[in-house]
Design a protein around this motif. Structure first.
Motif, PDB file in Angstrom:
ATOM      1  N   ASP A 281     -38.106  55.149   8.648  1.00 40.67           N
ATOM      2  CA  ASP A 281     -37.341  56.616   8.317  1.00 40.67           C
ATOM      3  C   ASP A 281     -36.147  56.375   7.342  1.00 40.67           C
ATOM      4  N   ASP A 282     -35.304  55.264   7.522  1.00 33.29           N
ATOM      5  CA  ASP A 282     -34.415  54.885   6.768  1.00 33.29           C
ATOM      6  C   ASP A 282     -34.991  54.861   5.397  1.00 33.29           C
ATOM      7  N   PHE A 283     -35.772  54.056   5.295  1.00 37.00           N
ATOM      8  CA  PHE A 283     -36.223  53.752   3.824  1.00 37.00           C
ATOM      9  C   PHE A 283     -36.734  55.136   2.978  1.00 37.00           C
ATOM     10  N   SER A 284     -37.373  55.871   3.909  1.00 32.70           N
ATOM     11  CA  SER A 284     -37.960  57.315   3.454  1.00 32.70           C
ATOM     12  C   SER A 284     -36.481  58.396   2.761  1.00 32.70           C
ATOM     13  N   LYS A 285     -35.367  57.722   3.263  1.00 40.20           N
ATOM     14  CA  LYS A 285     -34.199  58.348   3.092  1.00 40.20           C
ATOM     15  C   LYS A 285     -33.393  57.825   2.153  1.00 40.20           C
ATOM     16  N   GLY A 286     -33.885  56.644   1.645  1.00 39.50           N
ATOM     17  CA  GLY A 286     -33.328  55.757   0.738  1.00 39.50           C
ATOM     18  C   GLY A 286     -32.277  54.990   1.075  1.00 39.50           C
ATOM     19  N   TYR A 287     -32.267  54.467   2.412  1.00 40.80           N
ATOM     20  CA  TYR A 287     -31.427  53.490   2.934  1.00 40.80           C
ATOM     21  C   TYR A 287     -32.373  52.031   3.019  1.00 40.80           C
TER      22      TYR A 287
ATOM     23  N   ALA B 128     -39.288  48.173   0.427  1.00 41.95           N
ATOM     24  CA  ALA B 128     -39.851  49.301   0.815  1.00 41.95           C
ATOM     25  C   ALA B 128     -41.200  49.029   1.168  1.00 41.95           C
ATOM     26  N   TYR B 129     -42.056  48.393   0.221  1.00 48.42           N
ATOM     27  CA  TYR B 129     -43.267  48.053   0.337  1.00 48.42           C
ATOM     28  C   TYR B 129     -43.471  47.065   1.574  1.00 48.42           C
ATOM     29  N   PHE B 130     -42.470  45.896   1.590  1.00 49.28           N
ATOM     30  CA  PHE B 130     -42.926  44.789   2.421  1.00 49.28           C
ATOM     31  C   PHE B 130     -42.738  45.651   3.984  1.00 49.28           C
ATOM     32  N   PHE B 131     -41.597  46.337   4.144  1.00 49.06           N
ATOM     33  CA  PHE B 131     -41.300  47.015   5.492  1.00 49.06           C
ATOM     34  C   PHE B 131     -42.365  48.179   6.028  1.00 49.06           C
ATOM     35  N   LYS B 132     -43.047  48.849   4.841  1.00 47.07           N
ATOM     36  CA  LYS B 132     -43.908  49.754   5.062  1.00 47.07           C
ATOM     37  C   LYS B 132     -45.399  49.013   5.596  1.00 47.07           C
ATOM     38  N   TYR B 133     -45.792  47.739   5.072  1.00 46.27           N
ATOM     39  CA  TYR B 133     -46.964  47.218   5.323  1.00 46.27           C
ATOM     40  C   TYR B 133     -46.856  46.017   6.399  1.00 46.27           C
TER      41      TYR B 133
ATOM     42  N   LEU C  76     -44.269  56.259  -2.033  1.00 46.69           N
ATOM     43  CA  LEU C  76     -44.705  55.338  -0.501  1.00 46.69           C
ATOM     44  C   LEU C  76     -44.916  56.375   0.627  1.00 46.69           C
ATOM     45  N   PHE C  77     -43.972  57.142   0.590  1.00 47.00           N
ATOM     46  CA  PHE C  77     -43.629  58.043   1.855  1.00 47.00           C
ATOM     47  C   PHE C  77     -44.285  59.306   1.829  1.00 47.00           C
ATOM     48  N   GLN C  78     -44.505  59.814   0.666  1.00 46.54           N
ATOM     49  CA  GLN C  78     -44.989  61.363   0.337  1.00 46.54           C
ATOM     50  C   GLN C  78     -43.848  62.293   0.834  1.00 46.54           C
ATOM     51  N   VAL C  79     -42.697  61.823   0.323  1.00 48.90           N
ATOM     52  CA  VAL C  79     -41.471  62.651   0.919  1.00 48.90           C
ATOM     53  C   VAL C  79     -40.742  62.821  -0.403  1.00 48.90           C
ATOM     54  N   GLU C  80     -40.479  64.210  -0.378  1.00 51.71           N
ATOM     55  CA  GLU C  80     -39.501  64.691  -1.630  1.00 51.71           C
ATOM     56  C   GLU C  80     -38.017  64.525  -1.358  1.00 51.71           C
ATOM     57  N   ARG C  81     -37.239  63.966  -2.063  1.00 56.70           N
ATOM     58  CA  ARG C  81     -35.700  63.825  -1.755  1.00 56.70           C
ATOM     59  C   ARG C  81     -35.077  64.283  -3.052  1.00 56.70           C
ATOM     60  N   THR C  82     -33.885  64.794  -2.748  1.00 63.71           N
ATOM     61  CA  THR C  82     -32.919  65.073  -4.042  1.00 63.71           C
ATOM     62  C   THR C  82     -31.727  64.266  -4.132  1.00 63.71           C
ATOM     63  N   LEU C  83     -32.041  62.902  -4.124  1.00 65.87           N
ATOM     64  CA  LEU C  83     -30.847  61.994  -4.100  1.00 65.87           C
ATOM     65  C   LEU C  83     -30.012  62.094  -5.365  1.00 65.87           C
TER      66      LEU C  83
END
Length: 361
Positions: A136-142, A176-181, A222-229
């Motif tokens: 969830d952190d990665f999906s928010k950019g952290y 992000a890839y490493f953490f996801k998989y 990677l996470f199919q989430v739209e962010r407006t960073l």
């Protein structure tokens, strides 16, 4: 004993590279392969590296396509089972830290990460950054900075090298890839690994916005989430401008509007905006009894202000009238809402952006 390859990319790095080199060669861990990939520096970088040629296993100096190209070259040359990237203006914090990290690996662990110390050019106090990260952190950019991350080489063989097309967030994308998989095979250790200078390419405003746009795409892919960073970054910059104008033109702080409600103000968070808020509060004559930060290792912040964790807050509420959340991202809004729900019946809770916006009207 597992071999680790430490890869340092350099380009016109004469100012700090010797300290970087010394921090590596002074390590107690014996199975270190030290690789330096230079982008054909025009200053004294090559001469400095050559002074330590007996300690550097592989040294390449040739034009490249940026830091991620240099990292990829280092990976190709590496023969270690573990890969670690240490920038040319960073350094390992102790002579035993590589040994400590390597002892944290076992057959079931693919990636180990820890904390970093952030060093600022303007002589402000160093800050510690690090914690356990979730998807969830990665999906928010952290994400943990790459100076805190140690990965098995087979991760790059399996999931690919750095994307050279990224200007800023190639390291975020790989992590992000490493953490996801490989999330179940990652391990966090609460140790400071390295100190790094804040002020690289990702700290420049223009490249920060570019980096945010790049990060938005990585997160979406990677996470199919739209962010407006990037939008948030641009909005933050506009708010800081209004804040500065109020200070310079009106000689007032954005906390001026709190005088009727508060005298003693706590700040949640301890990054740059927290410093701005402290100075603003001091300008307006407020007290700052303490800082709230769940991840800060020290018990004292600058200006001799105590630091407490949120879990201690309930017992300290009688010392304050107000809490200002200093986080810049959308997480600041979430934390403000959470604090209001928990403590809003006892103290006033505000996000710093609300103060700027109120000061405009």
């Amino acid at each position: 004993m597992i071999k680790i390859s430490i890869i340092t990319a350099t380009y016109n790095s004469e100012k700090y590279v010797e300290r970087t080199i010394r921090s590596v060669i002074e390590q107690t861990y014996s199975e270190i392969e030290f690789i330096i990939i230079d982008g054909y520096s025009k200053d004294r970088t090559v001469d400095i590296v050559n002074n330590y040629k007996e300690n550097v296993d592989i040294f390449v100096s040739e034009p490249d396509e940026g830091i991620y190209d240099a990292f990829n070259k280092g990976i190709v040359h590496a023969t270690g089972d573990i890969i670690y990237f240490l920038n040319s203006d960073d350094y390992l914090v102790s002579s035993t830290i590589i040994e400590d990290v390597m002892n944290s690996f076992d057959d079931d662990i693919s990636l180990v990460y820890g904390n970093v110390q952030m060093i600022y050019e303007d002589k402000q106090a160093p800050r510690l950054y690090g914690r356990e990260f979730t998807l969830d952190d990665f999906s928010k950019g952290y994400a943990p900075p790459h100076q805190a991350v140690f990965a098995r080489k087979w991760l790059f063989d399996t999931y690919g090298l750095f994307n050279k097309n990224h200007r800023v967030v190639g390291d975020f994308e790989r992590s992000a890839y490493f953490f996801k998989y490989e999330l179940e095979r990652t391990k966090y250790i609460n140790k400071v690994i390295a100190a790094f200078h804040v002020g690289g390419i990702s700290s420049n405003y223009t490249t920060r916005v570019i980096g945010m746009l790049e990060k938005e795409k990585v997160i979406k892919d990677l996470f199919q989430v739209e962010r407006t960073l990037a939008e948030v970054e641009i909005r933050n910059n506009a708010l800081y401008r209004h804040w500065l104008e109020k200070l310079l033109l009106e000689k007032k702080g954005i906390t001026n509007c709190l005088h009727n409600a508060c005298k003693r103000v706590a700040i949640f968070g301890s990054l740059q905006t927290a410093d701005y808020l402290i100075q603003d509060l001091f300008l307006e004559g407020f007290e700052v009894p303490f800082i709230i930060d769940n991840f800060h290792e020290s018990s004292i912040y600058k200006f001799d202000i105590p630091i407490i964790k949120e879990i201690e807050l309930q017992q300290r509420l009688q010392q304050i009238d107000c809490i200002i959340v200093s986080l810049e991202s959308s997480t600041g809004s979430e934390i403000t809402s959470s604090l209001k729900e928990k403590f809003g019946h006892q103290v006033k809770v505000l996000w710093w952006k609300q103060l700027v916006e109120e000061s405009i009207h």
